[in-house]
Design a protein around this motif. Structure first.
Motif, PDB file in Angstrom:
ATOM      1  N   LYS A 144       0.856  -1.194   0.000  1.00  0.00           N
ATOM      2  CA  LYS A 144       0.000   0.000   0.000  1.00  0.00           C
ATOM      3  C   LYS A 144       0.886   1.237   0.000  1.00  0.00           C
ATOM      4  O   LYS A 144       1.871   1.297   0.742  1.00  0.00           O
ATOM      5  CB  LYS A 144      -0.922   0.001   1.215  1.00  0.00           C
ATOM      6  N   PHE A 145       0.535   2.210  -0.833  1.00  0.00           N
ATOM      7  CA  PHE A 145       1.349   3.421  -0.921  1.00  0.00           C
ATOM      8  C   PHE A 145       0.536   4.544  -1.551  1.00  0.00           C
ATOM      9  O   PHE A 145      -0.434   4.302  -2.261  1.00  0.00           O
ATOM     10  CB  PHE A 145       2.610   3.164  -1.753  1.00  0.00           C
ATOM     11  N   ASP A 146       0.955   5.775  -1.266  1.00  0.00           N
ATOM     12  CA  ASP A 146       0.445   6.930  -2.004  1.00  0.00           C
ATOM     13  C   ASP A 146       1.350   7.189  -3.196  1.00  0.00           C
ATOM     14  O   ASP A 146       0.897   7.348  -4.326  1.00  0.00           O
ATOM     15  CB  ASP A 146       0.385   8.164  -1.099  1.00  0.00           C
ATOM     16  N   ASN A 147       2.669   7.208  -2.926  1.00  0.00           N
ATOM     17  CA  ASN A 147       3.675   7.402  -3.969  1.00  0.00           C
ATOM     18  C   ASN A 147       4.790   6.384  -3.776  1.00  0.00           C
ATOM     19  O   ASN A 147       5.144   6.034  -2.645  1.00  0.00           O
ATOM     20  CB  ASN A 147       4.269   8.809  -3.900  1.00  0.00           C
ATOM     21  N   LEU A 148       5.331   5.916  -4.890  1.00  0.00           N
ATOM     22  CA  LEU A 148       6.403   4.920  -4.842  1.00  0.00           C
ATOM     23  C   LEU A 148       7.397   5.207  -5.967  1.00  0.00           C
ATOM     24  O   LEU A 148       7.012   5.622  -7.063  1.00  0.00           O
ATOM     25  CB  LEU A 148       5.813   3.517  -5.018  1.00  0.00           C
ATOM     26  N   ARG A 149       8.665   4.970  -5.687  1.00  0.00           N
ATOM     27  CA  ARG A 149       9.671   5.020  -6.756  1.00  0.00           C
ATOM     28  C   ARG A 149      10.758   3.996  -6.455  1.00  0.00           C
ATOM     29  O   ARG A 149      11.050   3.682  -5.300  1.00  0.00           O
ATOM     30  CB  ARG A 149      10.261   6.418  -6.907  1.00  0.00           C
ATOM     31  N   GLU A 196      14.598  -6.936 -11.256  1.00  0.00           N
ATOM     32  CA  GLU A 196      15.263  -6.849  -9.952  1.00  0.00           C
ATOM     33  C   GLU A 196      15.103  -5.418  -9.451  1.00  0.00           C
ATOM     34  O   GLU A 196      15.633  -4.476 -10.043  1.00  0.00           O
ATOM     35  CB  GLU A 196      16.748  -7.216 -10.076  1.00  0.00           C
ATOM     36  N   TYR A 197      14.362  -5.269  -8.336  1.00  0.00           N
ATOM     37  CA  TYR A 197      14.078  -3.938  -7.790  1.00  0.00           C
ATOM     38  C   TYR A 197      15.139  -3.538  -6.775  1.00  0.00           C
ATOM     39  O   TYR A 197      15.624  -4.356  -5.998  1.00  0.00           O
ATOM     40  CB  TYR A 197      12.722  -3.925  -7.081  1.00  0.00           C
ATOM     41  N   SER A 198      15.464  -2.248  -6.766  1.00  0.00           N
ATOM     42  CA  SER A 198      16.364  -1.692  -5.752  1.00  0.00           C
ATOM     43  C   SER A 198      15.932  -0.261  -5.453  1.00  0.00           C
ATOM     44  O   SER A 198      15.169   0.342  -6.205  1.00  0.00           O
ATOM     45  CB  SER A 198      17.816  -1.723  -6.225  1.00  0.00           C
ATOM     46  N   GLN A 199      16.382   0.248  -4.329  1.00  0.00           N
ATOM     47  CA  GLN A 199      16.129   1.644  -3.957  1.00  0.00           C
ATOM     48  C   GLN A 199      14.644   1.969  -3.849  1.00  0.00           C
ATOM     49  O   GLN A 199      14.176   3.001  -4.321  1.00  0.00           O
ATOM     50  CB  GLN A 199      16.818   2.605  -4.941  1.00  0.00           C
ATOM     51  N   TYR A 200      13.878   1.057  -3.254  1.00  0.00           N
ATOM     52  CA  TYR A 200      12.471   1.350  -2.963  1.00  0.00           C
ATOM     53  C   TYR A 200      12.379   2.604  -2.101  1.00  0.00           C
ATOM     54  O   TYR A 200      13.150   2.794  -1.167  1.00  0.00           O
ATOM     55  CB  TYR A 200      11.832   0.200  -2.193  1.00  0.00           C
ATOM     56  N   ASP A 201      11.407   3.451  -2.402  1.00  0.00           N
ATOM     57  CA  ASP A 201      11.228   4.692  -1.658  1.00  0.00           C
ATOM     58  C   ASP A 201       9.749   5.074  -1.732  1.00  0.00           C
ATOM     59  O   ASP A 201       9.099   4.862  -2.752  1.00  0.00           O
ATOM     60  CB  ASP A 201      12.106   5.787  -2.296  1.00  0.00           C
ATOM     61  N   PHE A 202       9.220   5.628  -0.646  1.00  0.00           N
ATOM     62  CA  PHE A 202       7.822   6.053  -0.606  1.00  0.00           C
ATOM     63  C   PHE A 202       7.761   7.541  -0.247  1.00  0.00           C
ATOM     64  O   PHE A 202       7.484   7.901   0.901  1.00  0.00           O
ATOM     65  CB  PHE A 202       7.035   5.220   0.415  1.00  0.00           C
ATOM     66  N   PRO A 203       8.036   8.422  -1.227  1.00  0.00           N
ATOM     67  CA  PRO A 203       8.098   9.859  -0.950  1.00  0.00           C
ATOM     68  C   PRO A 203       6.724  10.484  -0.761  1.00  0.00           C
ATOM     69  O   PRO A 203       5.704   9.932  -1.197  1.00  0.00           O
ATOM     70  CB  PRO A 203       8.781  10.425  -2.199  1.00  0.00           C
TER      71      PRO A 203
END
Length: 260
Positions: A50-55, A230-237
């Motif tokens: 669950k997220f509002d914003n993801l990068r 392959e995901y890296s640097q997940y961030d939820f700004p």
């Protein structure tokens, strides 16, 4: 306290302890027969990202059996509404911005771009919210809304397996311990293709347990295409921008022309 009241109190305490005991046992290393399908669905929904914003950044390996290509993606998303991707192979090569109504895309090899409404095309294909569908695929959520429609439970010794009864032919394999999606399969009858998506290497970031590897396999007859992410640097700004300026001199194309 009267005898009748004492008995009622004891019954209430017994039922409360029994309920707590059931809640504790719902998470298990193996599927439990006593768990109702509705309870599996409820816990799977609760475990979804669950997220509002993801990068994040994504390394993509594409293999069609003839060649292997590697692309690095920068990905940004606002939940179920916007999906922005910038692709590079040492240097930037393409960008795409998708909403539920429109796609904007350009690529630097042929210097072409798309700026087209897609809501009618998606509705004709039976897809109401394409961004939500793509995000579900990418982030380990069932392609079909697990809260809607009817699901059959299929016996399996390792996972809770649910299969949709209508709409997209979606089969989901759910980890009985974490209730995360481990795999989902989708049959696409129009092109006689089976899509299998595997999720792995889950990592806890903030309050989310997210997959850091996704393998997508498309099988159509003897043709097999695999895409490893392959995901890296997940961030939820708190805030995100989706820059999308078409370079000058690029030629306008339609989706039909690009797909051909």
């Amino acid at each position: 306290m009267k005898c009748k009241e004492i008995k009622l109190f004891i019954v209430f305490v017994f039922l409360f302890i029994q309920a707590c005991s059931t809640n504790k046992q719902i998470s298990s290393s193996a599927p439990l027969d006593i768990i109702e399908t509705s309870e599996i669905i409820k816990n799977t929904k609760r475990a979804e990202v669950k997220f509002d914003n993801l990068r994040n950044r994504v390394k993509v390996d594409y293999n069609d059996g003839k060649s292997i290509q590697t692309v690095i993606l920068s990905l940004r998303a606002s939940e179920d509404e916007n999906l922005w991707i910038s692709a590079s192979m040492i240097v930037p090569i393409a960008k795409v911005f998708i909403t539920n109504e429109r796609i904007v895309f350009y690529e630097k090899f042929q210097k072409t771009y798309i700026n087209q409404e897609i809501d009618k095309i998606m509705r004709a294909a039976g897809i109401k919210r394409p961004v939500e569908l793509l995000q579900n695929l990418l982030f380990g959520r069932p392609l079909s809304d697990i809260n809607k429609g009817d699901w059959d439970r299929i016996e399996n010794s390792n996972y809770y397996v649910l299969q949709s009864k209508s709409g997209i032919q979606n089969t989901v394999f759910i980890n009985p311990e974490s209730f995360q999606l481990q795999q989902q399969r989708v049959y696409l009858p129009l092109i006689s293709s089976l899509l299998t998506i595997d999720y792995g290497n889950f990592k806890r970031i903030d309050e989310n347990l997210v997959p850091t590897s996704v393998r997508i396999t498309s099988m159509r007859g003897s043709d097999v295409i695999s895409i490893n992410l392959e995901y890296s640097q997940y961030d939820f700004p708190d805030n995100l921008t989706f820059p999308m300026d078409i370079p000058e001199g690029y030629k306008l194309k339609t989706l039909d022309e690009i797909i051909k």
